[in-house]
Structures are given as C-alpha cells and as structure tokens.
Design an enzyme around this catalytic site. Structure first.
Site, PDB file in Angstrom:
ATOM      1  N   GLU A 285       0.612  -0.968  -0.036  1.00  0.00           N
ATOM      2  CA  GLU A 285       0.122   0.296   0.003  1.00  0.00           C
ATOM      3  C   GLU A 285       0.675   1.183  -0.705  1.00  0.00           C
ATOM      4  O   GLU A 285       0.482   2.149  -0.648  1.00  0.00           O
ATOM      5  CB  GLU A 285      -0.421  -0.006   1.304  1.00  0.00           C
ATOM      6  CG  GLU A 285      -1.701  -1.133   1.527  1.00  0.00           C
ATOM      7  CD  GLU A 285      -2.896  -1.106  -0.209  1.00  0.00           C
ATOM      8  OE1 GLU A 285      -2.889  -0.064  -0.552  1.00  0.00           O
ATOM      9  OE2 GLU A 285      -3.607  -2.149  -0.655  1.00  0.00           O
ATOM     10  N   TRP A 288       1.447   1.533  -3.564  1.00  0.00           N
ATOM     11  CA  TRP A 288       0.839   2.898  -3.991  1.00  0.00           C
ATOM     12  C   TRP A 288       0.527   4.128  -4.130  1.00  0.00           C
ATOM     13  O   TRP A 288       1.102   4.873  -4.852  1.00  0.00           O
ATOM     14  CB  TRP A 288      -0.952   2.212  -3.527  1.00  0.00           C
ATOM     15  CG  TRP A 288      -1.117   1.033  -4.318  1.00  0.00           C
ATOM     16  CD1 TRP A 288      -1.741  -0.350  -3.844  1.00  0.00           C
ATOM     17  CD2 TRP A 288      -2.248   0.976  -5.984  1.00  0.00           C
ATOM     18  NE1 TRP A 288      -2.080  -1.157  -4.522  1.00  0.00           N
ATOM     19  CE2 TRP A 288      -2.594  -0.237  -6.080  1.00  0.00           C
ATOM     20  CE3 TRP A 288      -2.544   2.337  -6.439  1.00  0.00           C
ATOM     21  CZ2 TRP A 288      -2.763  -0.372  -7.139  1.00  0.00           C
ATOM     22  CZ3 TRP A 288      -3.142   1.238  -8.163  1.00  0.00           C
ATOM     23  CH2 TRP A 288      -3.016   0.355  -7.866  1.00  0.00           C
ATOM     24  N   TRP A 316     -20.816  13.578 -18.316  1.00  0.00           N
ATOM     25  CA  TRP A 316     -21.161  13.818 -17.217  1.00  0.00           C
ATOM     26  C   TRP A 316     -22.673  14.688 -16.822  1.00  0.00           C
ATOM     27  O   TRP A 316     -22.900  15.226 -17.807  1.00  0.00           O
ATOM     28  CB  TRP A 316     -19.800  14.356 -16.550  1.00  0.00           C
ATOM     29  CG  TRP A 316     -18.500  14.204 -15.925  1.00  0.00           C
ATOM     30  CD1 TRP A 316     -17.544  14.407 -17.487  1.00  0.00           C
ATOM     31  CD2 TRP A 316     -18.431  12.526 -15.732  1.00  0.00           C
ATOM     32  NE1 TRP A 316     -16.456  13.166 -16.839  1.00  0.00           N
ATOM     33  CE2 TRP A 316     -17.371  12.607 -15.848  1.00  0.00           C
ATOM     34  CE3 TRP A 316     -19.026  12.024 -14.665  1.00  0.00           C
ATOM     35  CZ2 TRP A 316     -16.305  11.146 -15.624  1.00  0.00           C
ATOM     36  CZ3 TRP A 316     -18.247  11.309 -14.016  1.00  0.00           C
ATOM     37  CH2 TRP A 316     -16.579  10.879 -14.407  1.00  0.00           C
ATOM     38  N   ASN A 351     -10.566   3.627   3.234  1.00  0.00           N
ATOM     39  CA  ASN A 351      -9.732   3.674   1.894  1.00  0.00           C
ATOM     40  C   ASN A 351     -10.957   2.936   1.371  1.00  0.00           C
ATOM     41  O   ASN A 351     -11.243   3.071   0.320  1.00  0.00           O
ATOM     42  CB  ASN A 351      -8.688   2.506   2.395  1.00  0.00           C
ATOM     43  CG  ASN A 351      -8.158   2.375   0.862  1.00  0.00           C
ATOM     44  OD1 ASN A 351      -8.176   3.682  -0.017  1.00  0.00           O
ATOM     45  ND2 ASN A 351      -8.210   1.354  -0.078  1.00  0.00           N
ATOM     46  N   TRP A 369     -15.071  13.470 -11.505  1.00  0.00           N
ATOM     47  CA  TRP A 369     -14.889  13.372 -10.489  1.00  0.00           C
ATOM     48  C   TRP A 369     -13.952  14.547  -9.678  1.00  0.00           C
ATOM     49  O   TRP A 369     -13.549  14.739  -8.941  1.00  0.00           O
ATOM     50  CB  TRP A 369     -13.160  12.559 -11.141  1.00  0.00           C
ATOM     51  CG  TRP A 369     -12.423  12.134 -12.401  1.00  0.00           C
ATOM     52  CD1 TRP A 369     -13.267  11.954 -13.490  1.00  0.00           C
ATOM     53  CD2 TRP A 369     -11.315  13.033 -12.252  1.00  0.00           C
ATOM     54  NE1 TRP A 369     -11.627  12.359 -14.271  1.00  0.00           N
ATOM     55  CE2 TRP A 369     -11.321  12.961 -13.363  1.00  0.00           C
ATOM     56  CE3 TRP A 369     -10.775  13.609 -11.193  1.00  0.00           C
ATOM     57  CZ2 TRP A 369      -9.923  13.694 -13.542  1.00  0.00           C
ATOM     58  CZ3 TRP A 369      -9.595  13.969 -11.720  1.00  0.00           C
ATOM     59  CH2 TRP A 369      -9.243  14.422 -12.711  1.00  0.00           C
ATOM     60  N   TRP A 392      -8.864   9.364  -7.543  1.00  0.00           N
ATOM     61  CA  TRP A 392     -10.399   9.360  -8.328  1.00  0.00           C
ATOM     62  C   TRP A 392     -10.366   9.179  -9.590  1.00  0.00           C
ATOM     63  O   TRP A 392     -11.052   8.473 -10.224  1.00  0.00           O
ATOM     64  CB  TRP A 392     -10.642  11.617  -8.173  1.00  0.00           C
ATOM     65  CG  TRP A 392     -11.275  11.500  -6.778  1.00  0.00           C
ATOM     66  CD1 TRP A 392     -10.394  12.008  -5.426  1.00  0.00           C
ATOM     67  CD2 TRP A 392     -12.199  11.682  -6.576  1.00  0.00           C
ATOM     68  NE1 TRP A 392     -11.546  12.024  -4.763  1.00  0.00           N
ATOM     69  CE2 TRP A 392     -12.609  11.717  -4.906  1.00  0.00           C
ATOM     70  CE3 TRP A 392     -13.684  10.992  -7.272  1.00  0.00           C
ATOM     71  CZ2 TRP A 392     -13.706  11.413  -4.174  1.00  0.00           C
ATOM     72  CZ3 TRP A 392     -14.418  10.901  -6.433  1.00  0.00           C
ATOM     73  CH2 TRP A 392     -14.991  10.987  -5.573  1.00  0.00           C
TER      74      TRP A 392
HETATM   75  P1  FAD Z   1      -3.291   2.084   5.333  1.00  0.00           P
HETATM   76  O1  FAD Z   1      -3.659   1.353   4.524  1.00  0.00           O
HETATM   77  O2  FAD Z   1      -2.422   1.867   6.869  1.00  0.00           O
HETATM   78  O3  FAD Z   1      -2.134   2.137   4.456  1.00  0.00           O
HETATM   79  C1  FAD Z   1      -0.827   2.571   4.234  1.00  0.00           C
HETATM   80  C2  FAD Z   1       0.122   3.843   3.952  1.00  0.00           C
HETATM   81  O4  FAD Z   1       0.120   3.828   2.640  1.00  0.00           O
HETATM   82  C3  FAD Z   1      -1.425   5.272   3.378  1.00  0.00           C
HETATM   83  O5  FAD Z   1      -1.011   5.554   4.580  1.00  0.00           O
HETATM   84  C4  FAD Z   1      -0.952   5.987   2.474  1.00  0.00           C
HETATM   85  O6  FAD Z   1       0.469   6.598   2.037  1.00  0.00           O
HETATM   86  C5  FAD Z   1      -0.677   4.377   1.600  1.00  0.00           C
HETATM   87  N1  FAD Z   1      -1.978   4.434   0.821  1.00  0.00           N
HETATM   88  C6  FAD Z   1      -2.516   3.530   1.170  1.00  0.00           C
HETATM   89  N2  FAD Z   1      -3.723   3.488   0.574  1.00  0.00           N
HETATM   90  C7  FAD Z   1      -3.321   3.947  -0.686  1.00  0.00           C
HETATM   91  C8  FAD Z   1      -3.737   3.745  -2.206  1.00  0.00           C
HETATM   92  N3  FAD Z   1      -5.042   3.560  -2.656  1.00  0.00           N
HETATM   93  N4  FAD Z   1      -3.141   4.874  -3.208  1.00  0.00           N
HETATM   94  C9  FAD Z   1      -2.379   5.700  -2.584  1.00  0.00           C
HETATM   95  N5  FAD Z   1      -1.806   5.259  -1.326  1.00  0.00           N
HETATM   96  C10 FAD Z   1      -2.164   4.617  -0.454  1.00  0.00           C
HETATM   97  N6  FAD Z   1      -4.803   8.814  -0.060  1.00  0.00           N
HETATM   98  C11 FAD Z   1      -3.690  10.153   0.842  1.00  0.00           C
HETATM   99  O7  FAD Z   1      -3.026  10.034   1.511  1.00  0.00           O
HETATM  100  N7  FAD Z   1      -4.758  11.330   0.584  1.00  0.00           N
HETATM  101  C12 FAD Z   1      -5.756  11.711  -0.336  1.00  0.00           C
HETATM  102  O8  FAD Z   1      -5.755  12.314  -0.636  1.00  0.00           O
HETATM  103  C13 FAD Z   1      -6.093  10.020  -0.824  1.00  0.00           C
HETATM  104  N8  FAD Z   1      -7.161  10.425  -1.371  1.00  0.00           N
HETATM  105  C14 FAD Z   1      -8.029   9.060  -2.102  1.00  0.00           C
HETATM  106  C15 FAD Z   1      -9.109   9.604  -3.023  1.00  0.00           C
HETATM  107  C16 FAD Z   1      -9.925   8.520  -2.670  1.00  0.00           C
HETATM  108  C17 FAD Z   1     -11.716   8.177  -3.787  1.00  0.00           C
HETATM  109  C18 FAD Z   1      -9.294   7.428  -2.785  1.00  0.00           C
HETATM  110  C19 FAD Z   1     -10.327   5.795  -3.153  1.00  0.00           C
HETATM  111  C20 FAD Z   1      -8.431   7.086  -1.953  1.00  0.00           C
HETATM  112  C21 FAD Z   1      -7.618   8.250  -1.939  1.00  0.00           C
HETATM  113  N9  FAD Z   1      -5.942   8.311  -0.687  1.00  0.00           N
HETATM  114  C22 FAD Z   1      -5.787   8.918  -0.639  1.00  0.00           C
HETATM  115  C23 FAD Z   1      -6.082   6.710  -0.829  1.00  0.00           C
HETATM  116  C24 FAD Z   1      -6.416   5.865   0.905  1.00  0.00           C
HETATM  117  O9  FAD Z   1      -7.718   6.053   0.854  1.00  0.00           O
HETATM  118  C25 FAD Z   1      -5.839   6.343   2.028  1.00  0.00           C
HETATM  119  O10 FAD Z   1      -3.820   6.533   1.797  1.00  0.00           O
HETATM  120  C26 FAD Z   1      -6.116   5.865   2.644  1.00  0.00           C
HETATM  121  O11 FAD Z   1      -7.145   5.192   3.264  1.00  0.00           O
HETATM  122  C27 FAD Z   1      -4.909   5.815   4.091  1.00  0.00           C
HETATM  123  O12 FAD Z   1      -5.463   5.642   5.314  1.00  0.00           O
HETATM  124  P2  FAD Z   1      -4.242   4.713   6.236  1.00  0.00           P
HETATM  125  O13 FAD Z   1      -3.208   5.451   6.689  1.00  0.00           O
HETATM  126  O14 FAD Z   1      -5.275   3.993   7.256  1.00  0.00           O
HETATM  127  O15 FAD Z   1      -4.112   3.554   5.047  1.00  0.00           O
END
Ligand code: FAD
Length: 494
Positions: A285, A288, A316, A351, A369, A392
C-alpha cells in the site's frame, strides 16, 4: 554539502513537506556543515492552484507548532516563519542573512517542481550552494524504469520493479547538535496566519481524533505495529475495525518518512510466516503511494485531466443539488453517507469507504470526478495531490491502471460485505442506530413496524435513496456505452 563558505555564514534549512527531525536528510546535511542554521518554514502563497484546503491548514498549524517546539527543545533553535511568494522570499532571506547555502527535501507536485527548479537556478547563479534531498519517497520517480527506459502506467509491474532495486537506505537519526543563527529579525507569528477555523470552528472532531506532529506520527506507527499489523491483509477492508495505520496525514506532511515505516515494519514482521505476509501487504500500500507520485511526476496534469483521453467525451451530469447531497452525507445509502460524515467530522475516511463513496458520485450520480477530488482536497487531513488525483481517476475509470468503468459498486452489497453488523454505519449515522442488521444498509426496505420500532422516520430523520441503484447503474452503463460508440465512430472517421 561542500563547505567552502566561511564558517559563520549561515545555511538555510527550508522545511516543506518534511516536518520532522528524524530521517530528515536536509536537516542532517545542514547540521553536518557545523555552520549556523536558519530553520525556515515558508507559507508559499504563489501557486495559483491547489492551495491547501481547510483540513490541511488545520493540520499544518498544529504540525508547525509541534516542529517549532521540538527544534527549540532539542537545539534551542527557533523556526522562522515567513509568508509570501517563495521565489521572492527565499532570495531576499539569503541577501538579508548573508547565507551561503540553502538545503531542502524535494517535493514532487508540478507547481513545486517548477518553483524549486527556478529557485535553484536563481540561487546557483548568485553563487549560493543548493542541495536537495529525498525525504518523501522510497524510490525516486525517475529511478524506476520499464525495460525500455520509460515510466510505468500499471501498478503491479511498477512495484515489482521497485522491489528489484536496492532496498531503501536505513533511516537516519535526528542530528545531535544544530547551531542557530543569531542575527535574525523575528519572523511572523503562527497565530497571525489564521490557519485554524474560527467561525464556525468545525475542527472539534479533528482535535479529538489526531495528534499532528512527529511524536503523534511515531505513536501511530508504534500502535499500528503492536495492535493491527498482524491482521492487516484480512482486516484492512473493514471500516468497522480499526486495522489500518491512519498514517496518511503524517506521511503527507512528512512527520514520518516511508523509510522509517519500511524499516520498522520489516523488523517487526521478520522475513516469513503470517506476519511477513501482512507486512508485505501493508508495504504494497505504501507502494501505491509511490506509484501515485510516479504517475504525477511523469503526467503532471493528473489532477486536472483524464489520463485516458477517451474519457474527455464522457457525458457527466452537472447537478449542484446531487453534489451537495453527496457532500453532506444525504444520499440515502448508509455506507456512503456514513463515510461522508466521517470525513466531515474527522477529516479522514476509511479506504474501502472512499472507494464506495467516490464510485457512487461518479457512477450513480454521474458527477465529474473533479468535483469529488475538490471536495476531498478541502476536507481530508491527508489531502495529497498525487494520491487524491490518482485515486479519483482510478475510481472513475479514467486513470492509469484504473478500475474498469463498467464495474459499478453496489452500495448495499458493499455495506453488507464490509460492515456486516452495521457498526460503522451506526457510529456515523446515529439516526439509524436502532435499525436491525438486516435493514441497516437499506432502511427504505424496512417494513413500517420495524421503522417505528427503530424510531426512524424516513425523509424526516434520514433520506430516501437519492437514486435507485439499478436505474442509476443502467444509466451509467449507457453513458459509458455512448462513450465507447463515440470512440469507435471517431476511430472510423479517422
Ligand atoms: P493504510 O492502509 O494504513 O496504508 C498505509 C499508507 O499507504 C497510507 O497512509 C497511504 O500513504 C498509503 N496508501 C494506502 N492506500 C493507498 C492508495 N490506494 N493509494 C495511495 N496510497 C495509499 N490517500 C492519501 O494519502 N491522500 C488522499 O488525498 C487520498 N485520496 C483518496 C481519494 C479516493 C477517492 C480514494 C479511493 C483513496 C484516496 N487515498 C488518499 C488513498 C487511501 O484511501 C488512503 O491513503 C488511506 O485510506 C489512508 O489510510 P491509512 O493511512 O490508514 O492507510
């Protein structure tokens, strides 16, 4: 950093999205010169687009306050605050203080890259030594290449390629000593920047949820490893369980770096067995995040333009009322509304729920979006240009390696699968709290007697669904088919 200047000329250490003392290579480089250091944070008011949103400004205030206190406590150094156009302020500060070097950690947002490149050229031409470092990523966007030397547009091969590179360097500790610079006029006061909301002060939920700053970030990582890492791969999709790290805002503001996370997680999990499997999933993650930065660096229009240009013709709907209902958590679909209320109250959303809520906006309501991206930008404490834009576009189907548009989440089934007892929904939608599990994700199907018993009056206490799932799904698929037809016709005409 080469130290050819006189030992009394100061070094400017420019803090940006790296608000920490540990594993901060720019800070280490400044300290290693042994010269006086001016620790600067500059609120750059120049970039025209993507100025920080309300939730980010709240976070920034507290993070700067924590950083400033730590600099004072550990080194007796004050954090200098300046506000304005960085292209003017930084050279002016160099002149004012006689600084002979400037050091910073790199940012990757297009406007920051342009600004920093211009500044580096300007300062170097004036004979100022400029050093830039990497504090934000495990792998630089230009370091990861396809076999033909290009950049990646698909996540899995990208992450595989990252894993074949030499592993990230071990994090470095905060320097033992840092000397402040005496001849400095006082900077601005953080309070005068008015980053916190005043009227209304909507930040009560944020205060109760978060501890911005390096110490808060370290505690989050520690607690996550101790309490949740061992269940991460199976539990990360469950919004009713707190099994993700919630490190995202800390990572965005650089209160913790990915190398620190990488090392701590690997050390805790070891090389094999179930713990290593969970650690691997968690680090993927983080992968990602690296991928989003890779995409943004190589495709700087990601926040504004469809990655896949065939989506430029997507029909849209432009409906301010539908958008407002989504923003306020008033769609009538409990899992969507719970997510939007969690976001409003805490600046964060799980997420899985982000994916469901985002999909609902772009597919069920067919709003562009970019409307969702803008709302998240303003309300998320982890609002991050790369992650937000890439995510997005992923949900919308217009992005690199995106979810196919025709795969449309059913918000009822998603709720039942990932929040089976409705604990998450009940938490954020107390008006539904007394509904039985069977109807918690579809209150409009509950018989009148059940609604009465639960004390719920539909439309008065909680809305009827804004759109019917099946009808909305068909309309979205028809819009998508129209796009494909237009595409074929254009291809035929060409
Ligand atoms: P964990 O599951 O603990 O993951 C650890 C770290 O990995 C996160 O803190 C983050 O830095 C990274 N990560 C995890 N999932 C993703 C992902 N899908 N894409 C990129 N990095 C990821 N994340 C943001 O940091 N900022 C945003 O503005 C953002 N906008 C989002 C918008 C949408 C529509 C969606 C679907 C997802 C978005 N995310 C964003 C990705 C993700 O949802 C969050 O990073 C995550 O929920 C953060 O929670 P966590 O730290 O507990 O994640």
């Amino acid at each position: 950093m080469a130290d050819s200047a006189s030992s009394s000329s100061p070094v400017i250490l420019w803090f940006r999205q790296d608000l920490r003392l540990n594993d901060n290579p720019a800070l280490a480089a400044a300290a290693a010169t042994g010269r006086p250091v001016i620790a600067l944070y500059l609120l750059d008011t120049a970039p025209p687009a993507w100025q920080m949103g309300g939730a980010s400004l709240w976070w920034l205030h507290h993070s700067l306050s924590a950083l400033s206190a730590e600099l004072k406590r550990l080194y007796g150094v004050s954090l200098l605050l300046r506000r304005g156009d960085a292209r003017e302020i930084l050279p002016a500060l160099v002149r004012e203080t006689g600084a002979s070097a400037v050091v910073w950690n790199r940012c990757y947002e297009p406007a920051a890259v342009a600004r920093d490149t211009a500044l580096k050229t300007m300062l170097t031409a004036d004979g100022i030594a400029v050093e830039t470092c990497n504090a934000a990523l495990l792998f630089e966007p230009w370091q990861v290449k396809t076999q033909s030397g290009g950049w990646f547009k698909v996540y899995s091969p990208f992450w595989r390629a990252c894993r074949t590179l030499p592993p990230p360097a071990a994090p470095i500790r905060a320097p033992q000593k840092l000397y402040g610079f005496a001849g400095l006029a006082p900077g601005e006061r953080l309070e005068d920047w008015r980053l916190l909301p005043h009227k209304p002060d909507w930040a009560g939920g944020l205060r109760a949820t978060w501890q911005p700053g390096e110490a808060g970030a370290a505690k989050r990582l520690h607690d996550f490893i101790a309490q949740a890492l061992h269940g991460y791969s199976d539990g990360r999709d469950r919004p009713d369980h707190a099994l993700t790290s919630r490190l995202s805002p800390h990572l965005h503001f650089g209160e913790i770096g990915p190398r620190q996370i990488w090392q701590a997680v690997q050390m805790a999990a070891g090389q094999s067995g179930a713990a290593a499997r969970h650690a691997d999933k968690f680090l993927s993650e983080i992968g990602w995040r690296e991928f989003s930065y890779h995409l943004l660096f190589h495709f700087p229009d990601l926040p504004e333009r469809n990655f896949r240009t065939d989506f430029d013709a997507f029909p849209w709907q432009d409906d301010a009322t539908l958008l407002r209902r989504w923003q306020r958590g008033q769609t009538g679909y409990p899992i969507v509304d719970a997510g939007m209320r969690e976001l409003w109250l805490t600046g964060w959303m799980h997420n899985r729920v982000r994916m469901i809520a985002a999909s609902f906006l772009v597919k069920h309501l067919r709003q562009h979006w970019r409307h969702g991206e803008a709302w998240f930008w303003d309300t998320l404490v982890d609002a991050d240009l790369a992650n937000n834009a890439a995510s997005w576009q992923w949900v919308a189907g217009s992005g690199a390696d995106a979810a196919p548009y025709f795969r449309i989440f059913n918000p009822i089934l998603q709720g039942e699968k990932f929040d089976p007892q409705g604990a998450y929904v009940r938490r954020w939608l107390p008006e539904l709290a007394r509904l039985p599990d069977k109807y918690i994700h579809k209150p409009w199907l509950a018989p009148a007697s059940v609604l009465r018993e639960a004390g719920l009056r539909l439309e008065q206490d909680y809305p009827q669904p804004l759109v019917d799932h099946d009808t909305a799904r068909k309309a979205a698929l028809a819009a998508f088919a129209q796009l494909r037809n237009d595409d074929r016709q254009t291809a035929g005409a060409a």
